[in-house]
Enzyme design. Sequence first.
Site, PDB file in Angstrom:
ATOM      1  N   GLU A   1       0.802  -1.236   0.000  1.00 50.72           N
ATOM      2  CA  GLU A   1       0.000   0.000   0.000  1.00 50.72           C
ATOM      3  C   GLU A   1       0.837   1.289   0.000  1.00 50.72           C
ATOM      4  O   GLU A   1       0.510   2.226   0.720  1.00 50.72           O
ATOM      5  CB  GLU A   1      -0.919   0.023   1.237  1.00 50.72           C
ATOM      6  CG  GLU A   1      -1.924  -1.096   1.260  1.00 50.72           C
ATOM      7  CD  GLU A   1      -2.734  -1.131   2.554  1.00 50.72           C
ATOM      8  OE1 GLU A   1      -3.924  -1.385   2.471  1.00 50.72           O
ATOM      9  OE2 GLU A   1      -2.170  -0.925   3.647  1.00 50.72           O
TER      10      GLU A   1
HETATM   11  C1  TNX Z   1      -4.375  -3.813   4.843  1.00 48.39           C
HETATM   12  S1  TNX Z   1      -2.729  -6.296   4.612  1.00 48.39           S
HETATM   13  C2  TNX Z   1      -3.098  -3.605   5.290  1.00 48.39           C
HETATM   14  C3  TNX Z   1      -2.882  -3.132   6.667  1.00 48.39           C
HETATM   15  C4  TNX Z   1      -4.177  -2.897   7.388  1.00 48.39           C
HETATM   16  C5  TNX Z   1      -5.148  -3.989   7.050  1.00 48.39           C
HETATM   17  C6  TNX Z   1      -6.427  -3.923   7.806  1.00 48.39           C
HETATM   18  C7  TNX Z   1      -1.692  -5.242   4.327  1.00 48.39           C
HETATM   19  C8  TNX Z   1      -0.472  -5.729   3.760  1.00 48.39           C
HETATM   20  N1  TNX Z   1      -1.979  -3.960   4.588  1.00 48.39           N
HETATM   21  O1  TNX Z   1      -2.084  -1.982   6.684  1.00 48.39           O
HETATM   22  O2  TNX Z   1      -3.934  -2.862   8.745  1.00 48.39           O
HETATM   23  O3  TNX Z   1      -5.420  -3.934   5.685  1.00 48.39           O
HETATM   24  O4  TNX Z   1      -7.213  -5.049   7.576  1.00 48.39           O
END
Ligand code: TNX
Length: 525
Positions: free
Chosen positions: A338
């Site tokens: 992300e």
């Molecule tokens: C996605 S899973 C994210 C996290 C968040 C999560 C909440 C991932 C690699 N990144 O930063 O905490 O969703 O469900």
Amino acid sequence: MNLKTKKQLLKLILISGLFFIQSISNAVPSTDLSGISLIPKPVSVIAASGNFKLTPKSTIFLSGQGVELKNIGNYLASKLTPATGFGMAVRIATANQSPGNIYLSINSGDAQLGDEGYQLTIKAGAINLIANKSAGLFNGIQTIRQLFSAKIESATHQAGPWQIPAGTIRDYPEYSYRGAMLDVARHFFQVKDVKRYIDLISAYKMNVLHLHLADDQGWRIEIKKWPKLTSIGGSSQVGGEKGGFYTQEQYSDIVKYAAERNVMIIPEIDMPGHTNACLASYPELNCDDKATELYSGTEVGFSTLCTGKEITYQFISDVFGELAAITPGPYLHIGGDESHVTKIEDYIPFVNRVQEIVRKLGKKVIGWDEIALTTLVPNSSVQYWAKAENALKGVKQGAKVIMSPAANSYLDMKYDSTTNLGLFWAGYVEVDKCYDWDPATLVPGVGKENILGIEAPLWTETISTMKQLEYMVFPRLLGLADLGWRAPAAGNWNEYKLRLGQHGGRLKAQGVEYYPSKLVPWVAQ
Ligand code: TNX
């Protein structure tokens, strides 16, 4: 009496008979080894006649020397002593064998058992547990715990008898990597909580704890060369309460505690995104040389390290250098997810360079599936959470995949619309949803040979106490532990839910307030 009434009467007798059998089978210890509900399900269970019984004189005998074997013996004693009240002495094995003892021996010479498998032979006179490595003995001990009635898990003295039906269990895992992840960045969890989590996951033969040590809301590990990471970056958490961090000494203590329970710690420092806590600690890590404000919200994807600055790579080398020195396991997790405000043309060379830093430290890289967009160094692994195409890109580069599909394995997803805690961006994850999938067929093109194993992440934006953690994790984690261990053909939801129903009492005896899903026929114990 006419024929119809006779038939009805017969039906009534049959039904009440079944109820009677059901109720006595709940109340008395099982008399058949193959009827005991084990999680994860073993490869083979063959029942025999007779029963083993613990007595106040029962001793744990070690066939062999060495501190590892001794530690395993002491660990077993510590699990059996509180509820039984028996002394459970641990000694080197002698020829004189009185009944009621447990024998642990290493080096079985049985290649099929591998590093983590074991064979357990239960006879009226003794229990024999053999394995190639102490990891196998540890796993066999988890099975022994589950063979006694649930009250064996109680921290206080309980009435016996303490017996196990005779037979033989041979057992080894399907996947070598069976993990849980704990996000200690969004909300900080104390060392004692992490240790309890290690106890609970390892009881179900999980062998990895991935610690998400840094994110926008907090930095949780002492780095001696960059002390403000913890004095500033460690001070915050979601909701604005005071955060916290582990000193390197505390981290090493966690690593040691985990190793004694066959659990490897994998530390993650998420980058280039999810980095607000370090950007708030050191202005020089920002492209504009200005420190950001500490952050206590729950948005994602707004922060990035300055990928064009040399100091950024010095910082990463220092952080991973210190972490590598206190992490005996082979992996460092670099995050990589992300990074919405990092341009892709900056992201790719950044991740390539970070992989090189980790490789030079003699460690292997793990990253979230987005890192498959870069050129993976040999032995890197990709953690699939969102995009199947990324997992496939990783496989095409020869990487192994860790399966953490959000819709099936995210323990922070709500069970259903009534769950107060948790998120639901990946949908509701009821207990069956967590179980009813096969890691080896979920993503076309990613097969068993490409998969290292599975991991169940717990993100903690909405979770700040151990009680809340346990409610979200249990009972879903048991299904994922079963899925990672047993052969795919050996289980399905309808069979598993009956096994799970028998584990409620066992969890309660360990003080775990699990979610009592309506999909599971819980058995009062
Ligand atoms: C996605 S899973 C994210 C996290 C968040 C999560 C909440 C991932 C690699 N990144 O930063 O905490 O969703 O469900």
